[in-house]
Design a protein around this motif. Structure first.
Motif, PDB file in Angstrom:
ATOM      1  N   GLY A 159       0.788  -1.228   0.000  1.00 55.27           N
ATOM      2  CA  GLY A 159       0.000   0.000   0.000  1.00 55.27           C
ATOM      3  C   GLY A 159       0.816   1.272   0.000  1.00 55.27           C
ATOM      4  N   GLY A 160       2.052   1.200  -0.450  1.00 56.82           N
ATOM      5  CA  GLY A 160       2.888   2.393  -0.498  1.00 56.82           C
ATOM      6  C   GLY A 160       2.543   3.276  -1.685  1.00 56.82           C
ATOM      7  N   LEU A 161       3.186   4.422  -1.735  1.00 49.06           N
ATOM      8  CA  LEU A 161       2.934   5.373  -2.816  1.00 49.06           C
ATOM      9  C   LEU A 161       3.564   4.906  -4.122  1.00 49.06           C
ATOM     10  N   ALA A 162       4.748   4.309  -4.040  1.00 49.09           N
ATOM     11  CA  ALA A 162       5.444   3.857  -5.243  1.00 49.09           C
ATOM     12  C   ALA A 162       6.497   2.823  -4.858  1.00 49.09           C
ATOM     13  N   VAL A 163       6.758   1.905  -5.790  1.00 46.96           N
ATOM     14  CA  VAL A 163       7.842   0.943  -5.644  1.00 46.96           C
ATOM     15  C   VAL A 163       8.889   1.290  -6.692  1.00 46.96           C
ATOM     16  N   SER A 164      10.135   1.411  -6.254  1.00 47.80           N
ATOM     17  CA  SER A 164      11.215   1.813  -7.160  1.00 47.80           C
ATOM     18  C   SER A 164      12.348   0.808  -7.087  1.00 47.80           C
ATOM     19  N   GLU A 165      13.034   0.668  -8.200  1.00 42.24           N
ATOM     20  CA  GLU A 165      14.250  -0.135  -8.215  1.00 42.24           C
ATOM     21  C   GLU A 165      15.427   0.746  -7.818  1.00 42.24           C
ATOM     22  N   VAL A 166      16.338   0.162  -7.064  1.00 39.85           N
ATOM     23  CA  VAL A 166      17.548   0.881  -6.649  1.00 39.85           C
ATOM     24  C   VAL A 166      18.710   0.289  -7.429  1.00 39.85           C
ATOM     25  N   PRO A 167      19.203   1.023  -8.432  1.00 38.90           N
ATOM     26  CA  PRO A 167      20.325   0.482  -9.216  1.00 38.90           C
ATOM     27  C   PRO A 167      21.607   0.496  -8.393  1.00 38.90           C
ATOM     28  N   SER A 168      22.471  -0.488  -8.642  1.00 38.54           N
ATOM     29  CA  SER A 168      23.732  -0.520  -7.880  1.00 38.54           C
ATOM     30  C   SER A 168      24.815   0.286  -8.560  1.00 38.54           C
TER      31      SER A 168
END
Length: 179
Positions: free
Chosen positions: A170-179
């Motif tokens: 239920g969060g606002l957005a899901v993001s990928e964290v690039p390494s």
């Protein structure tokens, strides 16, 4: 989408500390262990939910204090009793009460150094750049946003299933964290 080999983790964004704490509980209940939270202020109880404990710092400080005190006492004993014995005022050579001030001071000094260095080591500092800074909108963590990140190093991490699970929180957005 980022290639999974270059993925540092997945991050979900919240607008309140309560939502973050609920999500952190669900993430821990799901079995994830490599989880970090980023907040604009201290959130009461979040460390307990995430399973972070500070017992290592206390152990390092105690070890530093004992090492410093032992070193100081041993150095004074060696120098006053064996290396350069001088009889001052008829006192015995091993007059241990006179060793206490320096023993205490070096114990405190080594405890502080061990605590400082342990804090740097356990927090993996200094770090000039962290991959989370690449996430769009992460700069709001200093004002009004709360982030929860699951590291790609976690044993249960599967890029697609973890993204679906984080999306269900239920969060606002899901993001990928690039390494």
């Amino acid at each position: 989408m980022t290639d999974s080999a270059t993925l540092y983790g997945l991050m979900v964004e919240f607008d309140s500390p309560e939502a973050l704490k609920d999500a952190a509980r669900r993430v821990r209940d799901e079995g994830f262990e490599e989880v970090e939270a980023f907040t604009p202020m201290p959130v009461e109880g979040l460390d307990d939910i995430l399973g972070h404990d500070d017992k290592w710092i206390a152990a390092l400080v105690l070890a530093g204090a004992l090492f410093g005190a032992t070193l100081a006492f041993g150095m004074q004993t060696y120098s006053w009793v064996w290396d350069y014995p001088i009889n001052i005022g008829g006192r015995p050579m091993f007059s241990w009460p006179s060793f206490i001030p320096i023993t205490f001071e070096l114990g405190v000094l080594f405890a502080a150094l061990a605590g400082f260095l342990g804090m740097l080591l356990l927090n993996r500092l200094p770090k000039l750049h962290h991959p989370t800074f690449e996430v769009p909108g992460f700069d709001r963590v200093t004002s009004d946003r709360f982030f929860l990140m699951v590291s790609a190093d976690d044993g249960r991490f599967d890029r697609h299933r973890t993204a679906d699970f984080l999306d269900s929180l239920g969060g606002l957005a899901v993001s990928e964290v690039p390494s």
